[in-house]
Scaffold this motif. Sequence first.
Motif, PDB file in Angstrom:
ATOM      1  N   PHE A 171     -67.804  11.823 -49.556  1.00 19.99           N
ATOM      2  CA  PHE A 171     -69.124  12.327 -49.183  1.00 19.99           C
ATOM      3  C   PHE A 171     -70.040  12.422 -50.396  1.00 19.99           C
ATOM      4  CE2 PHE A 171     -66.312  14.017 -45.934  1.00 19.99           C
ATOM      5  CZ  PHE A 171     -67.018  13.743 -44.778  1.00 19.99           C
ATOM      6  N   ARG A 226     -59.976   2.511 -45.877  1.00 22.24           N
ATOM      7  CA  ARG A 226     -60.708   2.539 -44.601  1.00 22.24           C
ATOM      8  C   ARG A 226     -60.465   1.271 -43.785  1.00 22.24           C
ATOM      9  NH1 ARG A 226     -66.047   5.460 -47.112  1.00 22.24           N
ATOM     10  NH2 ARG A 226     -64.907   7.356 -47.639  1.00 22.24           N
ATOM     11  N   ARG A 227     -60.825   1.334 -42.516  1.00 18.53           N
ATOM     12  CA  ARG A 227     -60.661   0.235 -41.537  1.00 18.53           C
ATOM     13  C   ARG A 227     -59.197  -0.158 -41.375  1.00 18.53           C
ATOM     14  NH1 ARG A 227     -65.845  -1.697 -40.009  1.00 18.53           N
ATOM     15  NH2 ARG A 227     -64.831  -2.556 -38.181  1.00 18.53           N
ATOM     16  N   ALA A 229     -57.318   2.086 -39.448  1.00 25.59           N
ATOM     17  CA  ALA A 229     -56.994   3.003 -38.340  1.00 25.59           C
ATOM     18  C   ALA A 229     -56.430   4.346 -38.809  1.00 25.59           C
ATOM     19  CB  ALA A 229     -56.054   2.330 -37.339  1.00 25.59           C
ATOM     20  N   ILE A 230     -56.698   4.712 -40.070  1.00 24.49           N
ATOM     21  CA  ILE A 230     -56.216   6.010 -40.564  1.00 24.49           C
ATOM     22  C   ILE A 230     -57.115   7.136 -40.039  1.00 24.49           C
ATOM     23  CG2 ILE A 230     -55.750   7.398 -42.634  1.00 24.49           C
ATOM     24  CD1 ILE A 230     -55.076   4.702 -44.041  1.00 24.49           C
ATOM     25  N   GLY A 231     -58.442   6.877 -40.022  1.00 29.02           N
ATOM     26  CA  GLY A 231     -59.378   7.859 -39.438  1.00 29.02           C
ATOM     27  C   GLY A 231     -59.029   8.107 -37.984  1.00 29.02           C
ATOM     28  N   SER A 232     -58.711   7.040 -37.246  1.00 29.69           N
ATOM     29  CA  SER A 232     -58.338   7.182 -35.829  1.00 29.69           C
ATOM     30  C   SER A 232     -57.083   8.035 -35.694  1.00 29.69           C
ATOM     31  CB  SER A 232     -58.056   5.808 -35.202  1.00 29.69           C
ATOM     32  OG  SER A 232     -59.200   5.005 -35.280  1.00 29.69           O
ATOM     33  N   GLN A 255     -73.840  12.509 -39.815  1.00 28.93           N
ATOM     34  CA  GLN A 255     -75.167  12.155 -40.288  1.00 28.93           C
ATOM     35  C   GLN A 255     -75.727  10.991 -39.456  1.00 28.93           C
ATOM     36  OE1 GLN A 255     -72.219  11.963 -41.910  1.00 28.93           O
ATOM     37  NE2 GLN A 255     -72.524  12.092 -44.120  1.00 28.93           N
ATOM     38  N   ALA A 260     -70.306   4.295 -39.490  1.00 29.64           N
ATOM     39  CA  ALA A 260     -68.844   4.240 -39.363  1.00 29.64           C
ATOM     40  C   ALA A 260     -68.345   5.395 -38.506  1.00 29.64           C
ATOM     41  CB  ALA A 260     -68.209   4.278 -40.750  1.00 29.64           C
ATOM     42  N   TYR A 265     -66.355   7.863 -33.412  1.00 28.52           N
ATOM     43  CA  TYR A 265     -66.419   8.935 -32.411  1.00 28.52           C
ATOM     44  C   TYR A 265     -66.728   8.363 -31.027  1.00 28.52           C
ATOM     45  CZ  TYR A 265     -66.541  11.927 -36.558  1.00 28.52           C
ATOM     46  OH  TYR A 265     -66.226  12.537 -37.743  1.00 28.52           O
ATOM     47  N   ARG A 267     -65.940   5.437 -29.961  1.00 25.22           N
ATOM     48  CA  ARG A 267     -64.716   4.791 -29.446  1.00 25.22           C
ATOM     49  C   ARG A 267     -63.759   5.808 -28.848  1.00 25.22           C
ATOM     50  NH1 ARG A 267     -61.903   0.168 -33.001  1.00 25.22           N
ATOM     51  NH2 ARG A 267     -60.514   0.147 -31.236  1.00 25.22           N
TER      52      ARG A 267
HETATM   53  C1  LIG Z   1     -65.548   7.737 -40.813  1.00 20.70           C
HETATM   54  C2  LIG Z   1     -64.186   7.424 -41.450  1.00 20.70           C
HETATM   55  C3  LIG Z   1     -63.345   8.699 -41.447  1.00 20.70           C
HETATM   56  C4  LIG Z   1     -63.485   6.347 -40.632  1.00 20.70           C
HETATM   57  O1  LIG Z   1     -62.182   6.182 -41.153  1.00 20.70           O
HETATM   58  P1  LIG Z   1     -61.382   4.802 -40.994  1.00 20.70           P
HETATM   59  O2  LIG Z   1     -59.979   5.057 -41.359  1.00 20.70           O
HETATM   60  O3  LIG Z   1     -62.077   3.707 -41.718  1.00 20.70           O
HETATM   61  O4  LIG Z   1     -61.552   4.559 -39.432  1.00 20.70           O
HETATM   62  P2  LIG Z   1     -60.680   3.584 -38.505  1.00 20.70           P
HETATM   63  O5  LIG Z   1     -60.100   2.479 -39.320  1.00 20.70           O
HETATM   64  O6  LIG Z   1     -59.747   4.401 -37.709  1.00 20.70           O
HETATM   65  O7  LIG Z   1     -61.830   2.978 -37.575  1.00 20.70           O
HETATM   66  C5  LIG Z   1     -61.761   3.051 -36.168  1.00 20.70           C
HETATM   67  C6  LIG Z   1     -62.968   2.361 -35.585  1.00 20.70           C
HETATM   68  O8  LIG Z   1     -64.169   3.035 -35.972  1.00 20.70           O
HETATM   69  C7  LIG Z   1     -65.208   2.028 -36.185  1.00 20.70           C
HETATM   70  N1  LIG Z   1     -65.535   1.959 -37.598  1.00 20.70           N
HETATM   71  C8  LIG Z   1     -64.932   2.579 -38.635  1.00 20.70           C
HETATM   72  N2  LIG Z   1     -65.558   2.293 -39.789  1.00 20.70           N
HETATM   73  C9  LIG Z   1     -66.588   1.470 -39.477  1.00 20.70           C
HETATM   74  C10 LIG Z   1     -67.608   0.847 -40.241  1.00 20.70           C
HETATM   75  N3  LIG Z   1     -67.673   0.993 -41.586  1.00 20.70           N
HETATM   76  N4  LIG Z   1     -68.509   0.110 -39.594  1.00 20.70           N
HETATM   77  C11 LIG Z   1     -68.462  -0.072 -38.262  1.00 20.70           C
HETATM   78  N5  LIG Z   1     -67.494   0.508 -37.467  1.00 20.70           N
HETATM   79  C12 LIG Z   1     -66.575   1.258 -38.081  1.00 20.70           C
HETATM   80  C13 LIG Z   1     -64.625   0.721 -35.734  1.00 20.70           C
HETATM   81  O9  LIG Z   1     -64.845   0.603 -34.353  1.00 20.70           O
HETATM   82  C14 LIG Z   1     -63.161   0.943 -36.047  1.00 20.70           C
HETATM   83  O10 LIG Z   1     -62.306   0.098 -35.314  1.00 20.70           O
HETATM   84  P3  LIG Z   1     -62.008  -1.396 -35.876  1.00 20.70           P
HETATM   85  O11 LIG Z   1     -61.658  -1.273 -37.335  1.00 20.70           O
HETATM   86  O12 LIG Z   1     -60.871  -1.840 -35.004  1.00 20.70           O
HETATM   87  O13 LIG Z   1     -63.273  -2.181 -35.670  1.00 20.70           O
HETATM   88  C15 LIG Z   1     -64.354   6.881 -42.910  1.00 20.70           C
HETATM   89  O14 LIG Z   1     -65.302   5.843 -42.880  1.00 20.70           O
HETATM   90  C16 LIG Z   1     -64.811   7.919 -43.907  1.00 20.70           C
HETATM   91  O15 LIG Z   1     -64.006   8.657 -44.469  1.00 20.70           O
HETATM   92  N6  LIG Z   1     -66.123   7.992 -44.170  1.00 20.70           N
HETATM   93  C17 LIG Z   1     -66.682   8.950 -45.136  1.00 20.70           C
HETATM   94  C18 LIG Z   1     -66.557  10.363 -44.638  1.00 20.70           C
HETATM   95  C19 LIG Z   1     -67.236  10.531 -43.302  1.00 20.70           C
HETATM   96  O16 LIG Z   1     -68.310  10.004 -43.082  1.00 20.70           O
HETATM   97  N7  LIG Z   1     -66.584  11.279 -42.388  1.00 20.70           N
HETATM   98  C20 LIG Z   1     -67.047  11.489 -41.034  1.00 20.70           C
HETATM   99  C21 LIG Z   1     -68.327  12.197 -40.959  1.00 20.70           C
HETATM  100  S1  LIG Z   1     -68.162  13.909 -40.723  1.00 20.70           S
END
Ligand SMILES: CC(C)(COP(=O)(O)OP(=O)(O)OC[C@H]1O[C@@H](n2cnc3c(N)ncnc32)[C@H](O)[C@@H]1OP(=O)(O)O)[C@@H](O)C(=O)NCCC(=O)NCCS
Length: 286
Positions: A171, A226-227, A229-232, A255, A260, A265, A267
Motif C-alpha cells: 500500500f 500476485r496473480r 490466486a494467493i489473494g483469492s 480505493q 485489481a 471482489y 469475482r
Molecule cells: C488485490 C490483491 C490482494 C490481489 O491479490 P492476488 O493474489 O494477485 O489475487 P489473485 O491472483 O487471487 O486474483 C484473483 C482474480 O482477481 C483479478 N485480479 C487480480 N489482480 C488483478 C489485476 N492486477 N488486474 C486485473 N484483475 C486482477 C483477476 O480476475 C484474478 O483472476 P485471474 O488471475 O485468474 O485473472 C493484490 O493485488 C494486492 O495485494 N494489492 C495491493 C493491496 C490491495 O490493494 N489490497 C486490497 C485493497 S483493500
Amino acid sequence: MHETTQELTIRAATRSDRLAICTLLQQAWHSGGTARWDQLDALEADCGAVLVCRGTQTVGFCLFDLRAAPVARLSAAAIADRENVGSIWKELWPASEQHLRERGIRFVHYIGEAPWLLEVLQEHGFQQVNTLISYERTLEGPELSGHPHVRVRPARPEDLSTVEQIDAASFPLLWRYPRAMLEAALRSNPHLAIAELDRRPVGYALSTFEGEEGQVVRLAVLPEYRRQAIGSRLLMEALSHLRRGRVRRLSLNTQGDNTAAQKLYERFGFRRIGDELPVLEKALEG
Ligand SMILES: CC(C)(COP(=O)(O)OP(=O)(O)OC[C@H]1O[C@@H](n2cnc3c(N)ncnc32)[C@H](O)[C@@H]1OP(=O)(O)O)[C@@H](O)C(=O)NCCC(=O)NCCS
C-alpha cells in the motif's frame, strides 16, 4: 448566525473535552465524520483534536486519528450554528496544521462526503487523490478455492514485523495499516491470517465481525507473488473464518483506482453499495 463579541481562543483538546466534541458533532448543522467515545479516550495519545472556543463555549473542532503517523486522518469536524464557518475555519485550520506538525504528521487526509467540509478543505489546499468504494455480499455466494499449495495460518505476535512489511510493500503511505492496529487485531476479536508459500510469508488478511456483520478489513499479497490466486485463497479463508461466527453479511471497501482489488471482489460476488466517497489529501509543509 449572530455576531458575538467574546474573544476566540484556540487550544488542543484534552479528555475532558470529550462531551463538548460529541455534542457539537451531533448538534451542529456543519458537522462531518464520526467520533467514537473509545477514540476520544485516546485524546493526547493516538488521537488529537484542536478546539476553537468563544468564552467557555466550544464553537468548532477538528479531530484527528494519529495512529498511522506520519499520516493523520481527519476523523471529524464541526462548527457551531451561530458561527461563520469561513471565519472559524480560518482560525481552526492553521492551528490544526501546527498541532499535527508538532506530532510528527506530514500528510493529512479526509474520507467523507460532508459538502461544507469538502469545500473548506479544498479552499485550504486539500486535493482529491482518490475515492473509496464499498462492497457487500452475503455468506452464500461464489467462492474460488485459490492457490492450492499456500498455507494460511493465524498470525502470531512474532509475525507482526513481517505483516507490517507486507503491508508497506502493498500500500502507498496514505493507506498503510499502523502497527498499533495490527497489534490490537492480534489481541482481540479480529482474525489476522498469514499466507505462506514454501514457508515464506507472502500475504495477509485481516477480518473482523460484530454480530451478523463481518468485514474484510485488509488483504495484501507481496507484489512479486500476485496473480497466483494467493489473494483469492486468503479471501476464501477469511470468508470461512467469518462463516464460523454468526455472520450473515460481509462488507469491505477499496480505493476507486484499485482495479485489481475490485476485480477480485467482484469475482467473489461482492456488489458495490452506496456512493463513492472522495478521498482528499494535503501534504503539510515545514
Ligand atoms: C488485490 C490483491 C490482494 C490481489 O491479490 P492476488 O493474489 O494477485 O489475487 P489473485 O491472483 O487471487 O486474483 C484473483 C482474480 O482477481 C483479478 N485480479 C487480480 N489482480 C488483478 C489485476 N492486477 N488486474 C486485473 N484483475 C486482477 C483477476 O480476475 C484474478 O483472476 P485471474 O488471475 O485468474 O485473472 C493484490 O493485488 C494486492 O495485494 N494489492 C495491493 C493491496 C490491495 O490493494 N489490497 C486490497 C485493497 S483493500
